[in-house]
Design a protein around this motif. Sequence first.
Motif, PDB file in Angstrom:
ATOM      1  N   ILE A 133       0.842  -1.199   0.000  1.00 44.75           N
ATOM      2  CA  ILE A 133       0.000   0.000   0.000  1.00 44.75           C
ATOM      3  C   ILE A 133       0.874   1.246   0.000  1.00 44.75           C
ATOM      4  N   PHE A 134       1.870   1.244   0.891  1.00 41.71           N
ATOM      5  CA  PHE A 134       2.716   2.418   1.013  1.00 41.71           C
ATOM      6  C   PHE A 134       3.461   2.689  -0.274  1.00 41.71           C
ATOM      7  N   HIS A 135       4.007   1.617  -0.877  1.00 39.62           N
ATOM      8  CA  HIS A 135       4.772   1.806  -2.116  1.00 39.62           C
ATOM      9  C   HIS A 135       3.869   2.323  -3.232  1.00 39.62           C
ATOM     10  N   ALA A 136       2.669   1.742  -3.354  1.00 33.39           N
ATOM     11  CA  ALA A 136       1.779   2.147  -4.440  1.00 33.39           C
ATOM     12  C   ALA A 136       1.385   3.605  -4.322  1.00 33.39           C
ATOM     13  N   ASP A 137       1.147   4.065  -3.091  1.00 34.07           N
ATOM     14  CA  ASP A 137       0.715   5.438  -2.898  1.00 34.07           C
ATOM     15  C   ASP A 137       1.833   6.438  -3.194  1.00 34.07           C
ATOM     16  N   LEU A 138       3.080   6.014  -3.088  1.00 31.61           N
ATOM     17  CA  LEU A 138       4.191   6.945  -3.234  1.00 31.61           C
ATOM     18  C   LEU A 138       4.980   6.742  -4.525  1.00 31.61           C
ATOM     19  N   ALA A 139       4.453   5.957  -5.424  1.00 37.20           N
ATOM     20  CA  ALA A 139       5.051   5.836  -6.755  1.00 37.20           C
ATOM     21  C   ALA A 139       4.449   6.918  -7.649  1.00 37.20           C
ATOM     22  N   VAL A 140       5.295   7.701  -8.297  1.00 36.91           N
ATOM     23  CA  VAL A 140       4.775   8.745  -9.177  1.00 36.91           C
ATOM     24  C   VAL A 140       4.069   8.095 -10.359  1.00 36.91           C
ATOM     25  N   PRO A 141       3.078   8.756 -10.953  1.00 36.97           N
ATOM     26  CA  PRO A 141       2.375   8.181 -12.099  1.00 36.97           C
ATOM     27  C   PRO A 141       3.332   7.788 -13.219  1.00 36.97           C
ATOM     28  N   ALA A 142       3.138   6.596 -13.766  1.00 35.13           N
ATOM     29  CA  ALA A 142       4.051   6.066 -14.780  1.00 35.13           C
ATOM     30  C   ALA A 142       4.124   6.941 -16.017  1.00 35.13           C
ATOM     31  N   VAL A 143       3.047   7.661 -16.322  1.00 36.64           N
ATOM     32  CA  VAL A 143       3.026   8.494 -17.531  1.00 36.64           C
ATOM     33  C   VAL A 143       4.112   9.570 -17.499  1.00 36.64           C
ATOM     34  N   ILE A 144       4.546   9.956 -16.313  1.00 34.47           N
ATOM     35  CA  ILE A 144       5.577  10.993 -16.200  1.00 34.47           C
ATOM     36  C   ILE A 144       6.885  10.540 -16.845  1.00 34.47           C
ATOM     37  N   ARG A 145       7.094   9.233 -16.921  1.00 34.12           N
ATOM     38  CA  ARG A 145       8.335   8.726 -17.526  1.00 34.12           C
ATOM     39  C   ARG A 145       8.434   9.046 -19.008  1.00 34.12           C
ATOM     40  N   THR A 146       7.347   9.479 -19.617  1.00 34.84           N
ATOM     41  CA  THR A 146       7.384   9.847 -21.043  1.00 34.84           C
ATOM     42  C   THR A 146       7.895  11.271 -21.255  1.00 34.84           C
ATOM     43  N   ALA A 147       8.070  12.036 -20.175  1.00 36.47           N
ATOM     44  CA  ALA A 147       8.577  13.408 -20.298  1.00 36.47           C
ATOM     45  C   ALA A 147      10.045  13.392 -20.717  1.00 36.47           C
ATOM     46  N   PRO A 148      10.499  14.382 -21.476  1.00 39.66           N
ATOM     47  CA  PRO A 148      11.907  14.416 -21.925  1.00 39.66           C
ATOM     48  C   PRO A 148      12.904  14.547 -20.777  1.00 39.66           C
ATOM     49  N   GLY A 149      12.545  15.323 -19.765  1.00 39.06           N
ATOM     50  CA  GLY A 149      13.429  15.524 -18.626  1.00 39.06           C
ATOM     51  C   GLY A 149      14.235  16.806 -18.709  1.00 39.06           C
ATOM     52  N   VAL A 150      14.612  17.308 -17.548  1.00 39.60           N
ATOM     53  CA  VAL A 150      15.574  18.401 -17.418  1.00 39.60           C
ATOM     54  C   VAL A 150      16.803  17.827 -16.715  1.00 39.60           C
ATOM     55  N   PHE A 151      17.913  18.513 -16.812  1.00 38.39           N
ATOM     56  CA  PHE A 151      19.140  17.986 -16.233  1.00 38.39           C
ATOM     57  C   PHE A 151      19.606  18.853 -15.063  1.00 38.39           C
ATOM     58  N   ALA A 152      20.001  18.182 -13.973  1.00 44.91           N
ATOM     59  CA  ALA A 152      20.554  18.862 -12.803  1.00 44.91           C
ATOM     60  C   ALA A 152      21.471  17.892 -12.082  1.00 44.91           C
TER      61      ALA A 152
END
Length: 222
Positions: free
Chosen positions: A7-26
Motif C-alpha cells: 500500500i505504502f509503495h503504491a501510494d508513493l510511486a509517481v504516475p508512470a506516464v511521467i516517464r514519457t517526459a523528456p526531462g531536465v538535467f541537474a
Amino acid sequence: MHDTASIFHADLAVPAVIRTAPGVFAQGRRIRSLVFSTDLAIICHCDADAVLAVYPFTCQPAITQALVAASQRPVLNGVGGSITHGERCIEVALHSEMQGVAGVVVNTSIPIDTVEALTERLNVPVVVTVCADDAVAARQIEAGATMVNVAAGARTAEVVSSLRRRYGDMPIIATGGRTDESIARTIEAGADAISWTPPDIRVLERAVMEKARRLAAEQLKA
C-alpha cells in the motif's frame, strides 16, 4: 507486513506516464518527476527523480540541510518571492547552493532585480515559477532565469504550450494535475518535467491503519 508495504509503495510511486517526459538535467541527472513536498517521510519513500521543496515561509538553512541530506537526489529549493526578496533572498540562495541544492526556486512575485542578481551570483539553475505567459514571465526569463516552473492550475498545459512556442528550448517544469490524462496533456504541450503532489501523510497513515485493523480482525477469526 508485505501488504502494508505494498500500500505504502503504491501510494508513493509517481504516475508512470511521467516517464514519457523528456526531462531536465541537474547535478548530472535527467529529471522527469519531482515530488512537491518538504515532508521527509514522504520524500524518503517516494520514487520521484528529484524534490521540489517550496514552502510559504522564509527559507531556513536547517530545513535545507535536512532535505538535502535525506533526499539522496537533486533538491530544487524555494528561496524567495513576495515574503523574501532582495539581499535576503540572495543570501539564502547562496547558502542553499553551498549546502548542495540542485537549483533555487523563486515565485512569480519576485522583483526583477533580484532575479538578475541571483543569475549573476549563483552557479546552480534559477527557476522562476510562472502562472501565465505574460509580461511578468517575459521579464523574469529575460532577466536570466534558467528554467521555468509553470503552476497555472487548469490552464497549465495551455501556458506550457505558449511558453514552448515562445522560448524554444527553455527547460520547463510544470504541475501535472491529478490524472494521467492531465499529466499527458501537459507533457504533450511541451513540459520537460512534472511536479507531482503526493497524498497527505495523514491519508497514507489512515490507509495503513485500516489495513492493519482488517488483518487483525481476520487473525482473530482464524
